[in-house]
Each structure stands twice: as C-alpha cells, then as structure tokens.
Motif scaffolding. Structure first.
Motif: not given
Length: 111
Positions: A58-66
């Motif tokens: 999800t966008t949230h997952d990508i934000d966290h990984a980034e």
C-alpha cells in the motif's frame, strides 16, 4: 506435481507445509524448511487449491519502507522490518523515484 516431490514428501509433510503457509510462513521459508524449490512449493499449494497471498504494498507500506531505506537501512533489512520481499520494496521505491544506492555498497546508516 513433479514426481520427485511426490517421492520426497509424505502426505503428512505436505499437510504440514500447507498449514505452515496458512499460518503465515513465506514460500522462501518453506523452501528452506522442506528442502524443495519455490516452484515445488507453489505447485503443491496450487494442486491443493490453497489461496495464495498477494504481497502488494500500500502507499503507507511504501512510505514506511522508503523512510527506512532513506535512513540507511539496506533493502534486506527493510525486508526484515516490513515483511515484504526486498525485490518488491526495490521495485516500489524505483517506481516512486526514490534515489537508490548501489547494490552491496557500504553506507553509513543503521543495519
């Protein structure tokens, strides 16, 4: 199912593998645990009509990984911390345009 897998794994072992997958084990973990290829694991799951998990971020997952990656974590460490495969994280970050470090390079962040 490939014959060599049929000979190598008992029906009890196959049921244990399926239960482990349903309990959250990844295909990579199952390949290591049972000494079979990812293709064999996926074939077993398909033949037994086990619903497969999809690991889209999800966008949230990508934000966290980034945030983790930009803080200096390796893709492998980001994978451990988020539960997503490193290749999925790498692809998501590249699509987003996140500056990527060279693979295997040294960096000055947390490990």
């Amino acid at each position: 199912m490939p014959r060599n897998i049929e000979r190598r794994l008992t029906s009890t072992t196959v049921e244990e593998l399926i239960q482990a997958y349903n309990d959250g084990a990844s295909t990579a973990q199952l390949t290591t645990r049972y000494g079979i290829s990812k293709t064999a694991v996926l074939t077993l799951l398909t033949n037994r009509e086990v619903p497969r998990r999809h690991q889209s971020m999800t966008t949230h997952d990508i934000d966290h990984a980034e945030r983790l990656y930009l803080a200096g974590h390796s893709l492998a460490n980001c994978s451990k911390l988020t539960g997503f495969p490193a290749s999925t994280i790498r692809d998501a970050l590249r699509t987003r345009g996140t500056p990527m470090r060279p693979a295997g390079g040294r960096h000055h962040g947390p490990r």
